[in-house]
Write a protein that holds these residues in place. Structure first.
Motif, short mmCIF file in Angstrom:
data_model
loop_
_atom_site.label_atom_id
_atom_site.label_comp_id
_atom_site.label_asym_id
_atom_site.label_seq_id
_atom_site.Cartn_x
_atom_site.Cartn_y
_atom_site.Cartn_z
N GLU A 190 -6.55 -6.66 -16.25
CA GLU A 190 -6.61 -6.25 -14.84
C GLU A 190 -6.15 -7.39 -13.94
O GLU A 190 -6.33 -8.57 -14.27
N CYS A 223 -8.73 -8.99 -20.95
CA CYS A 223 -8.80 -8.46 -19.58
C CYS A 223 -7.42 -8.53 -18.94
O CYS A 223 -6.97 -9.61 -18.53
N ALA A 229 -15.01 -5.72 -18.18
CA ALA A 229 -13.58 -5.44 -18.16
C ALA A 229 -13.00 -5.42 -19.58
O ALA A 229 -12.15 -4.58 -19.90
N SER A 230 -13.49 -6.31 -20.44
CA SER A 230 -12.96 -6.37 -21.80
C SER A 230 -13.33 -5.15 -22.62
O SER A 230 -12.61 -4.77 -23.55
N LEU A 242 -11.02 -0.52 -14.52
CA LEU A 242 -11.17 -1.35 -13.33
C LEU A 242 -9.80 -1.61 -12.71
O LEU A 242 -8.82 -1.86 -13.41
N THR A 278 -6.52 -10.21 -11.57
CA THR A 278 -7.74 -11.03 -11.52
C THR A 278 -7.58 -12.18 -10.53
O THR A 278 -6.60 -12.91 -10.57
N LEU A 315 -10.36 -7.50 -10.87
CA LEU A 315 -11.48 -8.33 -11.28
C LEU A 315 -11.53 -9.55 -10.37
O LEU A 315 -10.53 -10.24 -10.19
N ALA A 342 -14.56 -5.02 -10.01
CA ALA A 342 -15.74 -5.74 -10.47
C ALA A 342 -15.73 -7.15 -9.89
O ALA A 342 -14.74 -7.88 -10.03
#
Length: 335
Positions: free
Chosen positions: A253, A251, A198-199, A205, A255, A208, A184
Motif C-alpha cells: 500500500e 505491505c 496491512a500484511s 487498505l 505508505t 498506510l 490505517a
C-alpha cells in the motif's frame, strides 16, 4: 483453514497453561533445590524462573493503567458528532471504540483506523484524532485494544493483531464507510499493529500511515539497554516480537513514514530503516526536526504532510482543509 486455526489456538492454550504451572511452582521448586539439592529440581527451578521473566515482559510493554484511572475513565468528545461502538473480535473479546464521522455532507469520506501506542486509552488521543478528522476530511475509527480503556481482555501481541482485524472488518461493514478508501494509522506500538494488519489483508487498505514506530521489540530492547546483549538472544526468549522489519516487505500500500527527529524513545533510524525496507511504489519519509515520540503531530507542517500524501495516494478531495492553527514551529522534510 478452520482446522489449522483450532490447532494453533490449542497449542497456544497448552503453552500458556504450562507457563502458568511453571510460575506457580517456582517457589516450591526453589525451596526443594536449596534444601535437598538435585539436578532435576534445579533445572525445573530455572525453567520456572524463565517462565516468570517471560511473563513479566508484558509489564514492560503494555501500560493500560498509565496514567492512573485510565481503565476507569475514558474521555468522550464534546461539541462534535460521534458514535460509541462495540466491536467483537474473532475470539469473542468486546472492544470499545469511537467513530468520528467525516465533516460535511456528501458521499462517504475516507476512513482512518487509528491505532494508538502502549499507554493510556483512546480518550487521550481525542485531540489528535479530532484534528485529523478536521484537517484531513476523514472519518476516524479510534480503537482501544483489549485490556485498554473499557475494552475487555488482556493485551498481547496476537490479541492486538486480532483487535486490528476486527476493527477493519467493522469499518468495512458500515454503510457510511467507503471500503475502498480505508487508511490505517499507527503511532509507536500502533504502527506495528498497522503494519501487521496491512500484511495480512492485502488490497483492503488504501494507504498506510506510520509514525515513530520501531523495527521490532528485540531491536528496541537492544536500543534501550545497550549494555546488555539482548539483541543476541533467540527470538523465543521474547514474549512479544512485533517485527515490522519482517512484515513491512508484504505491505504494498502507499505508505507514509512520519519520523520525529527528537524522539528519545524510538530511534529515528528505525523509521528510516522501515522506509528503506518498504516495497510500496508510493512511499514517503516525512521527518520533523522537533518532533518528539508522542508530540510530532504538534509540529508545524504535520497535517500538511499527511494531507499532501493522502491526496496523492487516495485521490484529491479527500483532504482539503486548511492547516490547523496553534501548532508549534518545526522544520520538516519529505523524501
Amino acid at each position: 483453514m478452520a482446522l489449522s486455526y483450532r490447532v494453533v489456538s490449542l497449542l497456544k492454550l497448552l503453552t500458556s497453561r504450562a507457563l502458568c504451572a511453571c510460575r506457580l511452582l517456582l517457589l516450591p521448586l526453589l525451596l526443594v533445590a536449596c534444601a535437598h539439592g538435585g539436578a532435576a529440581a534445579l533445572v525445573l527451578s530455572l525453567v520456572s524462573l524463565a517462565a516468570v521473566l517471560h511473563k513479566a515482559q508484558d509489564l514492560l510493554l503494555y501500560f493500560p493503567e498509565q496514567p492512573a484511572s485510565s481503565r476507569l475513565y475514558v474521555a468522550l468528545p464534546t461539541g462534535v458528532p460521534f458514535e460509541s461502538v462495540s466491536i467483537r473480535t474473532r475470539d469473542g473479546v468486546r472492544l470499545s471504540a469511537l467513530f468520528l464521522p467525516g465533516p460535511g455532507p456528501g458521499p462517504p469520506s475516507a476512513t482512518l483506523l487509528y491505532f494508538h501506542g502502549n499507554a493510556g486509552n483512546l480518550g487521550h488521543r481525542l485531540p489528535n484524532a479530532l484534528l485529523m478528522a478536521l484537517n484531513l476530511k476523514v472519518s476516524v475509527l479510534l480503537l482501544d485494544y483489549r485490556g485498554y480503556g473499557r475494552s475487555e481482555g488482556t493485551p498481547g501481541e496476537a490479541g492486538l493483531y486480532a483487535d486490528a482485524a476486527a476493527a477493519l472488518a467493522y469499518a468495512r461493514g458500515r454503510p457510511d464507510v467507503d471500503s475502498s478508501r480505508i487508511i490505517a494509522f499507527g503511532r509507536s506500538l500502533g504502527g506495528a499493529v498497522a503494519v501487521h494488519l496491512a500484511s495480512q489483508h492485502p488490497g483492503c487498505l488504501a494507504a498506510l500511515l506510520l509514525e515513530n514506530t520501531f523495527t521490532s521489540i528485540p531491536n528496541m530492547a537492544s536500543a534501550l539497554c545497550p549494555g546488555l546483549p539482548l539483541g543476541r538472544l533467540p527470538r523465543f526468549c521474547f514474549r512479544n516480537i512485533f517485527s515490522s522489519a519482517d512484515t513491512i516487505g508484504r505491505c504494498s500500500e502507499p505508505t507514509l513514514f512520519v519520523s520525529g527527529e527528537a524522539d528519545t524513545l524510538v530511534p529515528p533510524a528505525m523509521m528510516r530503516r522501515l522506509w528503506e525496507l518498504s516495497p510500496a511504489r508510493l512511499k514517503r519519509l516525512a521527518t520533523f526536526t522537533d518532533g518528539t515520540h508522542n508530540g510530532t503531530w504538534q509540529c508545524r507542517g504535520y497535517f500538511m504532510a499527511l494531507r499532501t500524501f493522502l491526496d496523492e495516494a487516495v485521490g484529491p478531495g479527500t483532504t482539503a482543509s486548511p492547516e490547523a492553527t496553534g501548532i508549534s514551529n518545526s522544520g520538516h522534510t519529505v523524501v
